[in-house]
Enzyme design. Structure first.
Site, PDB file in Angstrom:
ATOM      1  N   VAL A  12     -13.261  17.152  -2.869  1.00 26.73           N
ATOM      2  CA  VAL A  12     -11.803  16.970  -2.928  1.00 26.73           C
ATOM      3  C   VAL A  12     -11.266  17.334  -4.313  1.00 26.73           C
ATOM      4  CG1 VAL A  12      -9.899  15.331  -2.662  1.00 26.73           C
ATOM      5  CG2 VAL A  12     -11.872  15.204  -1.132  1.00 26.73           C
ATOM      6  N   GLU A 124      -1.740   8.701  -0.316  1.00 24.80           N
ATOM      7  CA  GLU A 124      -1.470   9.491   0.904  1.00 24.80           C
ATOM      8  C   GLU A 124      -2.754  10.137   1.437  1.00 24.80           C
ATOM      9  OE1 GLU A 124       1.954  10.225   2.505  1.00 24.80           O
ATOM     10  OE2 GLU A 124       0.277  10.350   3.867  1.00 24.80           O
ATOM     11  N   VAL A 127      -5.799   8.278   3.971  1.00 20.52           N
ATOM     12  CA  VAL A 127      -5.786   8.118   5.440  1.00 20.52           C
ATOM     13  C   VAL A 127      -5.334   9.423   6.072  1.00 20.52           C
ATOM     14  CG1 VAL A 127      -4.832   6.849   7.397  1.00 20.52           C
ATOM     15  CG2 VAL A 127      -5.149   5.680   5.211  1.00 20.52           C
ATOM     16  N   ILE A 131      -2.559  14.710   6.822  1.00 25.24           N
ATOM     17  CA  ILE A 131      -1.436  14.213   7.643  1.00 25.24           C
ATOM     18  C   ILE A 131      -0.493  13.370   6.791  1.00 25.24           C
ATOM     19  CG2 ILE A 131      -0.779  12.823   9.643  1.00 25.24           C
ATOM     20  CD1 ILE A 131      -3.557  13.148  10.746  1.00 25.24           C
ATOM     21  N   GLU A 185     -19.190  11.642   5.280  1.00 27.01           N
ATOM     22  CA  GLU A 185     -19.394  10.973   3.995  1.00 27.01           C
ATOM     23  C   GLU A 185     -20.818  11.253   3.526  1.00 27.01           C
ATOM     24  OE1 GLU A 185     -16.812   9.102   2.495  1.00 27.01           O
ATOM     25  OE2 GLU A 185     -15.748  10.108   4.104  1.00 27.01           O
ATOM     26  N   ASP A 196     -15.625   3.859   7.809  1.00 31.11           N
ATOM     27  CA  ASP A 196     -14.599   4.725   7.224  1.00 31.11           C
ATOM     28  C   ASP A 196     -13.257   4.524   7.960  1.00 31.11           C
ATOM     29  OD1 ASP A 196     -13.867   7.233   5.557  1.00 31.11           O
ATOM     30  OD2 ASP A 196     -13.378   7.832   7.599  1.00 31.11           O
ATOM     31  N   LYS A 200      -9.538   2.812   6.688  1.00 33.54           N
ATOM     32  CA  LYS A 200      -8.242   3.470   6.869  1.00 33.54           C
ATOM     33  C   LYS A 200      -7.267   2.583   7.657  1.00 33.54           C
ATOM     34  CE  LYS A 200     -10.388   8.018   6.484  1.00 33.54           C
ATOM     35  NZ  LYS A 200     -11.110   9.060   7.232  1.00 33.54           N
ATOM     36  N   GLY A 298     -11.724  17.333   4.813  1.00 37.84           N
ATOM     37  CA  GLY A 298     -11.948  18.683   4.291  1.00 37.84           C
ATOM     38  C   GLY A 298     -11.323  18.858   2.922  1.00 37.84           C
TER      39      GLY A 298
END
Ligand code: HSE
Length: 410
Positions: A12, A124, A127, A131, A185, A196, A200, A298
């Protein structure tokens, strides 16, 4: 001058760096101000990458630089992320994180620290990947009372279930593929066992209902026991088995958050969410039902959400009051799983079909048998967990084993 730092240059973090470099001109235009990448905190060196000269090994230069106004935390895990993020907030720097474990376990503390320093703790990206869901919930839907939030919040398990349904792929092969594609993960147990998705739904529950919901207060069941037989039978009956994370507000005022595989009815749009895509459905008193859909995992989808937070921060001055919740010192506002009610799917062998319908009585109004010798009975009347246990025991006394049972999501 606005500078930002990136903590952790893994999947990320490197996505944040690369997407920023690619779209710097339009990001700055949308910020209305200039924005520079100042530091990348990582234990590794990146000598071959263009941003290699920005790498630091300590948080201290980031904390000491007054031009750093916003920090992207992409390290994952609780420590040292918690210590670093808290220090950044206390140094008057806003933070945007993709780290759902951090938000689910320490969000109340970090939101309070942000408020005390008139900055923001954004999440943001924690989760649903790309989106937009956190901002719509606390901004666009801010006038509403929430009655439920339901979602497919884990791309890895959705990808695995989808491969099982569409490609007849076995569980282990599908998991390996998800890992190769960078969705899973580091430890896939967190995906497969539902932890996970649990983190969320804790975040969404806390945001919707205003009190911190900790992961250990959530009934959580993963997909390891999902059998290909049920996946196929559900398809025949017009359902899709999905790992559903959900929170409902009950008539007694308590909330009931759960994570478990459910048989999702075909006309519910969540049944159509496939592959690594995620979706979140909100039910509220004013807006009624809304659906948010997109890539849930991703590199660039998650980086997109982190950068979106950072752009907002550069435009902002001060803490956003709606994007917060209180600490909770007990779980009295959370209902026990025993109260969970839903229509149910039961499977036995075909030889036990008559006993199954007899025991379920008028509850069981739809029975299907397959050539493979399996019978499924759909209990069309809602059953709570105690009624399900009683039915399973009554069947056992008659020598019938329930081979699988799933709650149904309408
Ligand atoms: N492992 C997570 C998933 C990554 O599969 O959804 C995004 O949070």
């Amino acid at each position: 001058m606005n500078k930002f730092a990136v903590l952790g240059c893994g999947v990320v973090g490197s996505g944040v760096v690369e997407l920023f470099e690619k779209n710097k001109a339009l990001i700055e235009k949308r910020c209305g101000k200039s924005l520079e990448m100042g530091y990348i905190l990582d234990l590794r060196d990146f000598p071959d990458r263009p941003y290699g000269n920005l790498v630091v090994k300590s948080i201290d230069p980031i904390l000491a630089d007054p031009d750093v106004t916003v920090v992207a935390e992409c390290m994952g895990g609780v420590e040292p992320a918690f210590t670093f993020v808290k220090a950044c907030l206390e140094a008057d720097k806003s933070v945007s994180t993709s780290n759902k474990e951090l938000v689910a376990k320490k969000g109340d503390i970090l939101l309070a620290a942000a408020k005390a320093h008139n900055v923001n703790f954004f999440f943001e990206a924690s989760v649903g990947g790309a989106i937009p869901i956190i901002r719509p919930m606390h901004k666009c839907l801010a006038a509403n009372d929430f009655s439920a939030v339901s979602g497919i919040l884990n791309g890895t398990t959705n990808f695995i279930l989808n491969k099982m349904i569409c490609d007849n792929m076995d569980f282990d092969t599908a998991l390996k593929l998800a890992q190769e594609l960078g969705y899973a993960e580091k430890d896939p147990t967190a995906d497969v066992e539902g932890h996970d998705a649990c983190r969320k739904i804790c975040i969404l529950s806390s945001l919707a209902f205003g009190k911190h919901v900790y992961p250990d207060a959530v009934f959580t069941k993963g997909i390891r026991e999902v059998d290909l037989t049920d996946v196929k039978l559900c398809s025949m009956l017009g359902y899709a088995i999905k790992l559903i994370a959900q929170v409902k507000k009950l008539e007694n005022g308590k909330i009931l958050p759960t994570v478990m595989p459910m048989a999702v009815q075909g006309d519910n749009l969540l049944s159509q969410v496939n592959g690594v895509f995620n979706a979140v459905m909100t039910d509220t008193d004013g807006a009624d039902r809304s659906l948010f859909y997109g890539r849930g995992a991703g590199k660039f989808p998650t980086a997109s959400a982190v950068l979106g937070d950072m752009i907002e921060q550069v435009q902002l001055d001060g803490t956003i009051s709606a994007q917060t919740w209180e600490a909770s010192d007990n779980a009295d506002f959370i209902e026990d799983y025993a109260a969970f009610t839903a229509k149910r799917y039961f499977r036995t062998t075909a030889a036990d079909a008559a006993t199954l319908t007899e025991v379920l009585g008028t509850l069981g109004e739809r029975t299907v048998s397959t050539e493979e010798g399996e019978t499924v009975c759909i209990a069309e009347t809602e059953m709570n967990a105690a009624q399900v246990d009683a039915a399973v025991k009554a069947l056992a006394q008659k020598g019938v084993q329930v081979l699988a049972q799933y709650p149904i999501l309408l």
